[in-house]
Write a protein that holds these residues in place. Structure first.
Motif, PDB file in Angstrom:
ATOM      1  N   LEU A   1     -22.897  21.246 -12.572  1.00  0.00           N
ATOM      2  CA  LEU A   1     -22.107  21.446 -11.362  1.00  0.00           C
ATOM      3  C   LEU A   1     -22.657  20.535 -10.274  1.00  0.00           C
ATOM      4  CD1 LEU A   1     -22.124  25.364 -11.182  1.00  0.00           C
ATOM      5  CD2 LEU A   1     -20.587  23.897 -12.491  1.00  0.00           C
TER       6      LEU A   1
ATOM      7  N   GLY B   1     -25.187  23.285  -8.613  1.00  0.00           N
ATOM      8  CA  GLY B   1     -24.453  24.275  -7.850  1.00  0.00           C
ATOM      9  C   GLY B   1     -25.267  24.987  -6.790  1.00  0.00           C
TER      10      GLY B   1
ATOM     11  N   LEU C   1     -25.441  30.749  -6.806  1.00  0.00           N
ATOM     12  CA  LEU C   1     -24.478  31.177  -7.808  1.00  0.00           C
ATOM     13  C   LEU C   1     -24.903  32.485  -8.454  1.00  0.00           C
ATOM     14  CD1 LEU C   1     -23.588  27.828  -9.576  1.00  0.00           C
ATOM     15  CD2 LEU C   1     -22.084  29.232  -8.184  1.00  0.00           C
TER      16      LEU C   1
ATOM     17  N   GLY D   1     -20.793  22.746  -5.993  1.00  0.00           N
ATOM     18  CA  GLY D   1     -20.068  23.541  -6.968  1.00  0.00           C
ATOM     19  C   GLY D   1     -18.608  23.181  -7.129  1.00  0.00           C
ATOM     20  N   ARG D   2     -18.176  22.059  -6.532  1.00  0.00           N
ATOM     21  CA  ARG D   2     -16.765  21.685  -6.575  1.00  0.00           C
ATOM     22  C   ARG D   2     -16.438  20.648  -7.646  1.00  0.00           C
ATOM     23  NH1 ARG D   2     -15.333  19.835  -0.975  1.00  0.00           N
ATOM     24  NH2 ARG D   2     -13.425  19.276  -2.059  1.00  0.00           N
TER      25      ARG D   2
ATOM     26  N   LEU E   1     -15.459  29.510 -10.959  1.00  0.00           N
ATOM     27  CA  LEU E   1     -16.208  29.302 -12.197  1.00  0.00           C
ATOM     28  C   LEU E   1     -16.292  30.605 -12.998  1.00  0.00           C
ATOM     29  CD1 LEU E   1     -17.837  27.300 -13.947  1.00  0.00           C
ATOM     30  CD2 LEU E   1     -19.879  28.065 -12.712  1.00  0.00           C
TER      31      LEU E   1
ATOM     32  N   SER F   1     -17.876  29.522  -6.680  1.00  0.00           N
ATOM     33  CA  SER F   1     -18.572  30.382  -7.636  1.00  0.00           C
ATOM     34  C   SER F   1     -17.608  31.343  -8.311  1.00  0.00           C
ATOM     35  CB  SER F   1     -19.681  31.170  -6.939  1.00  0.00           C
ATOM     36  OG  SER F   1     -20.637  30.301  -6.388  1.00  0.00           O
TER      37      SER F   1
ATOM     38  N   SER G   1     -23.139  26.021  -3.702  1.00  0.00           N
ATOM     39  CA  SER G   1     -21.751  26.403  -3.995  1.00  0.00           C
ATOM     40  C   SER G   1     -21.241  27.444  -3.012  1.00  0.00           C
ATOM     41  CB  SER G   1     -21.641  26.982  -5.403  1.00  0.00           C
ATOM     42  OG  SER G   1     -21.855  26.014  -6.369  1.00  0.00           O
TER      43      SER G   1
ATOM     44  N   CYS H   1     -29.143  26.889  -8.727  1.00  0.00           N
ATOM     45  CA  CYS H   1     -28.184  27.955  -9.013  1.00  0.00           C
ATOM     46  C   CYS H   1     -28.529  29.301  -8.389  1.00  0.00           C
ATOM     47  CB  CYS H   1     -27.982  28.140 -10.520  1.00  0.00           C
ATOM     48  SG  CYS H   1     -27.307  26.700 -11.310  1.00  0.00           S
TER      49      CYS H   1
ATOM     50  N   TRP I   1     -17.288  19.926 -11.799  1.00  0.00           N
ATOM     51  CA  TRP I   1     -17.914  20.488 -12.987  1.00  0.00           C
ATOM     52  C   TRP I   1     -17.782  19.522 -14.153  1.00  0.00           C
ATOM     53  CZ3 TRP I   1     -14.449  25.450 -13.411  1.00  0.00           C
ATOM     54  CH2 TRP I   1     -14.538  26.212 -12.246  1.00  0.00           C
TER      55      TRP I   1
END
Length: 195
Positions: free
Chosen positions: A111, A33, A6, A115-116, A44, A41, A36, A3, A118
């Motif tokens: 994620l 993620g 993110l 990141g696509r 989200l 991002s 991402s 992350c 969830w």
């Protein structure tokens, strides 16, 4: 390093996981993620802003609508058939957020690396019915970071029934207004008039 990207883009994540700042008996953590896109991002962050404080405003709904694809498919636990359309999805999600109010809390959130995809675990009370639900939001984004599929899995059946009852108080008048607005837009476009 989980992350990290993110965190830089939305400022709501820490490396490895995030603990919820909201008072809750459940801790909220986001995993994954790492790669991402900025658009994913942002989507989200927009979604979290809608449900984070129980205060659904027109501004939040407008921001949500911008990240929901026009062809989005929404599959709620309260209806057998899926709903299709960006306006319809945003309206239904807004109604659900109102029904849950401040009680809505995310627990663990996963994620995909990009990141696509969830999977967001949640709990919520159903208005003032005394019923609650727990469930998972399964969300898919397209390459542009827009929501194209939103599926909600929830339990127990008594909580889902209470949710459907509360949604039926909100959805019909808003759906009628939405369909009227869409029809007017179609007629105006046919005559070359701005709606």
């Amino acid at each position: 390093r989980c992350c990290t990207k993110l965190k830089k883009k939305t400022d709501i994540f820490n490396v490895n996981k995030r603990s919820s700042s909201r008072s809750s008996s459940r801790s909220s953590s986001i995993y994954g993620g790492e790669s991402s896109s900025e658009a994913a991002s942002n989507t989200l962050a927009v979604w979290h802003s809608l449900v984070e404080d129980g205060n659904v405003t027109q501004d939040k709904l407008d921001r949500l609508r911008k990240v929901v694809d026009d062809e989005c498919v929404f599959k709620p636990p309260t209806y057998y058939s899926a709903w299709k359309g960006g306006d319809e999805t945003a309206m239904l999600l807004g109604c659900a957020a109102e029904v849950f109010g401040k009680s809505f809390t995310y627990g663990r959130q996963w994620l995909s690396e990009d990141g696509r995809e969830w999977a967001l675990e949640f709990t919520a009370d159903i208005s003032d019915t005394g019923k609650s639900i727990e469930g998972i939001d399964l969300v898919k984004l397209n390459d542009a970071g827009r929501i194209v599929d939103f599926t909600v899995l929830a339990r127990p059946p008594s909580g889902v029934a209470a949710l459907k009852s509360e949604m039926m108080k909100k959805v019909p008048p808003r759906l009628a207004a939405l369909k009227s607005k869409q029809a007017f837009g179609s007629v105006a476009a046919a005559f070359g008039v701005a709606a």
